[in-house]
Write an enzyme that holds these catalytic residues in place. Structure first.
Site, short mmCIF file in Angstrom:
data_model
loop_
_atom_site.label_atom_id
_atom_site.label_comp_id
_atom_site.label_asym_id
_atom_site.label_seq_id
_atom_site.Cartn_x
_atom_site.Cartn_y
_atom_site.Cartn_z
N SER A 422 2.22 2.66 -1.81
CA SER A 422 3.31 2.62 -2.90
C SER A 422 2.83 2.16 -4.18
CB SER A 422 4.62 1.83 -2.34
OG SER A 422 5.22 2.12 -1.31
N HIS A 443 3.42 10.28 -1.14
CA HIS A 443 4.35 9.16 -1.20
C HIS A 443 5.38 9.54 -0.80
CE1 HIS A 443 6.49 5.80 -3.41
NE2 HIS A 443 5.90 5.31 -2.22
N GLU A 455 6.41 12.34 -3.67
CA GLU A 455 5.65 12.46 -4.76
C GLU A 455 4.22 12.54 -4.36
OE1 GLU A 455 7.54 9.05 -7.78
OE2 GLU A 455 6.45 8.39 -6.10
N ASN A 493 9.66 4.59 -8.35
CA ASN A 493 9.77 3.00 -8.27
C ASN A 493 9.70 2.33 -9.52
OD1 ASN A 493 10.35 2.98 -5.69
ND2 ASN A 493 7.89 2.69 -4.95
P1 NAI Z 1 4.47 -1.33 8.34
O1 NAI Z 1 3.92 -2.57 8.53
O2 NAI Z 1 5.62 -0.98 9.04
O3 NAI Z 1 3.18 -0.45 9.38
C1 NAI Z 1 1.94 -0.51 9.24
C2 NAI Z 1 1.12 0.11 10.45
O4 NAI Z 1 -0.13 0.13 10.31
C3 NAI Z 1 1.36 -0.98 11.46
O5 NAI Z 1 2.08 -0.25 12.66
C4 NAI Z 1 0.10 -1.63 11.63
O6 NAI Z 1 -0.16 -2.01 13.41
C5 NAI Z 1 -0.76 -0.18 11.44
N1 NAI Z 1 -2.35 -0.45 10.87
C6 NAI Z 1 -2.67 -1.62 10.09
N2 NAI Z 1 -3.89 -1.34 10.03
C7 NAI Z 1 -4.27 -0.41 10.67
C8 NAI Z 1 -5.62 0.45 10.74
N3 NAI Z 1 -6.70 -0.12 10.34
N4 NAI Z 1 -5.70 1.39 11.73
C9 NAI Z 1 -4.64 1.67 12.33
N5 NAI Z 1 -3.28 1.31 12.34
C10 NAI Z 1 -3.19 0.38 11.22
O7 NAI Z 1 4.38 -0.61 6.92
P2 NAI Z 1 5.13 0.53 6.31
O8 NAI Z 1 6.12 -0.12 5.69
O9 NAI Z 1 5.14 1.52 7.21
O10 NAI Z 1 4.14 0.86 5.09
C11 NAI Z 1 2.87 1.79 5.33
C12 NAI Z 1 2.72 2.04 3.93
O11 NAI Z 1 3.37 2.92 3.52
C13 NAI Z 1 2.02 1.14 3.05
O12 NAI Z 1 1.11 1.72 2.28
C14 NAI Z 1 3.40 1.03 2.23
O13 NAI Z 1 3.17 0.66 0.66
C15 NAI Z 1 3.91 2.56 2.05
N6 NAI Z 1 5.27 2.77 2.13
C16 NAI Z 1 6.24 1.79 2.54
C17 NAI Z 1 7.51 1.95 2.24
C18 NAI Z 1 8.66 1.39 2.80
O14 NAI Z 1 9.74 1.48 2.49
N7 NAI Z 1 8.22 0.54 3.73
C19 NAI Z 1 8.03 3.23 1.40
C20 NAI Z 1 6.87 4.23 0.94
C21 NAI Z 1 5.65 3.75 1.21
#
Ligand code: NAI
Length: 690
Positions: A422, A443, A455, A493
């Site tokens: 993001s 995105h 996006e 955003n």
């Molecule tokens: P989250 O914390 O819920 O999930 C991240 C996951 O990645 C976890 O399950 C973790 O175990 C795993 N992980 C971390 N490092 C890893 C690796 N090296 N190899 C494999 N798995 C790994 O995070 P979320 O909220 O799903 O965000 C993920 C991405 O999406 C981020 O880049 C965030 O900026 C982006 N994003 C998030 C939004 C939101 O509303 N939460 C909206 C749009 C984008």
């Protein structure tokens, strides 16, 4: 010209007669891949029906010759040329007269419906004596006109209640929802829902039926008395009030009014339908919603530059986003491998995917097939086979860089490498790659299943081939792809943030949350900014604000930091700006009339940032900016998008700039009009007005 059976040949329709004395009328609109109804196709249908008035055939079966379905509805592009309500009503009356002619034919009329049967298409089918629908996931029936700010105009508001009764008919018309063939059969909209292989045989059988369709509703007759209609009308309107406002979306309210006043008494009800839709067709709401319809098409067309046909998607990170992205891709037919360093999180994601499958697919075999396509892959065996690889791991630059340098080694050379970040610039993540210009951003927004926009992010030197492929992939999974420049907050955003910040400032000034939310909802936003912040999560909002505070020149609000420090993160913790009981918001009622100043402050910040983004070229033009805000933020579709809204104000830009200057004096420098207002870019980028 005539065909073999001596029947006249037509441009858009073909009429043949078979050995059983049955006429087959096939619709195949010339110069178009789909069947839609416009003046020319209706005029031709009229001609055909005139010729059939004295036919000796026993029945006419109407069917589509196109693979894309029966009829998608009226050709919406013709609405744009309508100038006055009278002109619109006259056009509608012509269509009504043709469908009345079809209904009055002395022979049996049957519509064989395969694929889309929407709007005018369903109204044509309703004018037939019988309707047989193919029982397939492709078949969708409905009257979606309210989504365009109008209502059915070729007899749909009269024939449907007459056929299935007002309760079922109003549910279908007022929501504009699509029905499967099975549901349509259950509701009585069609006579049969049948597999393709037997539908033709069934149509022949119906062609030999002598009896008219039996009227199936006795309770409905009770509902048609005036006192019942008056009472029911109030119930329908109360249901509408819970979802929309009459001021913003009047068309479903007109359907209720017409039914209450005129019931389904054919002639007068049809005339009222024509008058009412005539007025709606030239209203700002309908014009803007039609514009939004074409904006969707614009986004879809941008995805046509590549003929990429992805089959396998590998998702890394099974958290909130990755898990839901994987589930969505599987729902849309992709083979998906899902990787996470924590196998338990893959399990949770699969569970959520099962819930999505159950909700969306209903049929057991379809649910099982989707779940088979979604494979847990903790070790990343899917990487070398995937056509698209999406990273959705924790928002940490070094972690993402480490992952991508590994992925580059293992992935197919032509596979898309994409990040869902993001906030982190694409250039920084890509810097570790041998070919940094291969990386794109894809995105998604949260919640993935509900948000239509994605996006597609590119840096200045990103290979066009990969941008085009990413666009094609997004379209393939039925999302709307918006190409945006890699820049903090991208488009959505970035524009949302000043609006959210203003909401928190208002809170800090002592204005109540419900009053702020009401101001935004009154303007037409789907949810107020305070409730939205709670829904997104206050920790996520705080992180986004911290990331964007530089580019926006904004202070991080102390109030937000306090909530996050206390662990009050919004809906997910049961408490944020509001409290939540069983996931439902408990909002103190606000009866106070909300001052216009509040909504002006919120919306002006959003408009000013939109102008800044246009000036900076975050998206290529005003139409794309408007589309991004409507499908990504929920900017009121009936206002046509921020830039369109600016141009539609009484004195256009001047009006909004004056207000910004006033607010700058009153509330501070954050209301300083962006240079984009003066740069001429805004004029150049004036939205297409489609
Ligand atoms: P989250 O914390 O819920 O999930 C991240 C996951 O990645 C976890 O399950 C973790 O175990 C795993 N992980 C971390 N490092 C890893 C690796 N090296 N190899 C494999 N798995 C790994 O995070 P979320 O909220 O799903 O965000 C993920 C991405 O999406 C981020 O880049 C965030 O900026 C982006 N994003 C998030 C939004 C939101 O509303 N939460 C909206 C749009 C984008």
């Amino acid at each position: 010209m005539t065909n073999d059976q001596g029947l006249k040949k037509y441009e858009h329709w073909s009429l043949t007669q078979d050995e059983d004395n049955i006429l087959w009328l096939l619709f195949d609109r010339k110069d178009s891949s789909t069947n839609s109804l416009n003046e020319a196709t209706i005029r031709e249908l009229d001609d055909i029906l005139n010729n059939l008035a004295n036919t000796s055939a026993k029945a006419v079966i109407i069917r589509s010759a196109k693979k894309t379905g029966f009829i998608v509805g009226a050709d919406i592009s013709q609405f744009k040329t309508l100038k006055t309500a009278e002109e619109a009503t006259a056009l509608i009356r012509q269509g009504q007269a043709v469908f009345d002619k079809l209904a009055a034919l002395p022979i049996t009329t049957i519509a064989v419906i395969e694929g889309f049967c929407l709007g005018g298409g369903l109204e044509l089918a309703l004018a037939c004596r019988y309707r047989l629908a193919e029982d397939s996931t492709k078949t969708k029936l409905g009257l979606p006109e309210v989504k365009l700010g109008i209502h059915p105009g070729w007899g749909g508001t009269v024939r449907l209640p007459a056929l299935v009764g007002p309760l079922k008919a109003m549910d279908i018309i007022l929501t504009g929802r699509n029905l499967s063939a099975k549901t349509a059969k259950k509701l009585g909209v069609v006579d049969e829902a049948l597999p393709k292989r037997v539908i033709e045989k069934a149509a022949r059988e119906y062609a030999n039926r002598k009896e008219r369709r039996k009227s199936s509703f006795s309770t409905n007759q009770l509902l048609e008395t005036l006192p019942a209609r008056l009472a029911l009308g109030k119930v329908f309107k109360r249901q509408l009030d819970q979802k929309i406002s009459e001021k913003h979306y009047p068309s479903p309210y007109r359907v209720v009014d017409n039914w209450v006043k005129y019931d389904t008494k054919h002639k007068v009800a049809m005339e009222q339908e024509a008058i009412s839709i005539g007025k709606l067709l030239v209203s700002d709401t309908a014009r803007n919603l039609v514009r939004v319809f074409f904006l969707q098409d614009q986004l879809k067309n941008l995805a046509k530059a590549s003929d990429f046909k992805p089959k396998h998607v590998h998702v890394i990170g099974a958290g909130v986003m990755g898990g839901d992205i994987a589930a969505w891709c599987a729902l849309r037919g992709m083979t998906v491998t899902l990787q996470d360093q924590a196998p338990k999180l893959i399990g949770n994601a699969i569970k959520r995917a099962n819930e999505l499958a159950t909700k969306q697919l209903k049929e057991k075999y379809l649910i099982e097939a989707m779940m088979d396509r979604l494979q847990p892959d903790p070790k990343g065996y899917g990487i070398p086979h995937a056509d698209v690889i999406i990273e959705a791991i924790t928002e940490k630059l070094t972690a993402k860089q480490g992952l991508f340098s590994e992925l580059e080694k293992q992935a197919k050379p032509d596979a898309i490498l994409a990040t869902n970040t993001s906030t982190i610039p694409l250039e920084e993540i890509g810097s570790v790659l041998k070919d940094p210009n291969r990386l794109v951003g894809i995105h998604f927004f949260n919640p993935v299943a509900k948000m239509p926009l994605v996006e597609v992010v590119h840096a200045p030197n990103t290979h066009k081939q990969f941008i085009d492929k990413a666009m094609a992939f997004v379209k393939k999974i039925d999302k709307l792809p918006l190409p945006v420049k890699s820049s903090p907050g991208f488009l959505v955003n970035r524009i949302l943030m000043p609006y959210m910040l203003e909401a928190v400032t208002l809170l800090e000034e002592g204005i109540s949350g419900p009053a702020i939310d009401k101001a935004a909802v009154d303007y037409g936003m789907p949810m107020g900014p305070i409730e939205l912040a709670d829904t997104v999560g206050l920790d996520i909002c705080l992180a986004a604000i911290q990331e964007l505070s530089g580019v926006l020149g904004a202070k991080v609000p102390a109030k937000l930091q306090e909530y996050v420090a206390r662990g009050e993160l919004g809906r997910k913790t049961g408490k944020g700006f509001y409290t939540y009981k069983n996931g439902k918001v408990v909002k103190p009622k606000t009866t106070a009339t909300v001052s216009e100043d509040i909504s002006n402050r919120l919306i002006l910040r959003l408009l000013n940032e939109s102008v800044a983004c246009l000036r900076e070229g975050i998206v290529e033009n005003a139409d794309l900016l408007d589309a991004g805000c409507i499908f990504g933020i929920g900017f009121p579709p009936f206002r046509g998008g921020p830039i369109h809204y600016i141009h539609s104000q009484a004195q256009g830009n001047e009006n909004v700039i004056d207000l910004l200057q006033t607010f700058k004096t009153r509330y501070g420098d954050r209301f300083t009009p962006d240079q984009g207002w003066a740069s001429g870019k805004l004029q150049e980028g004036a939205s297409s007005g489609q």
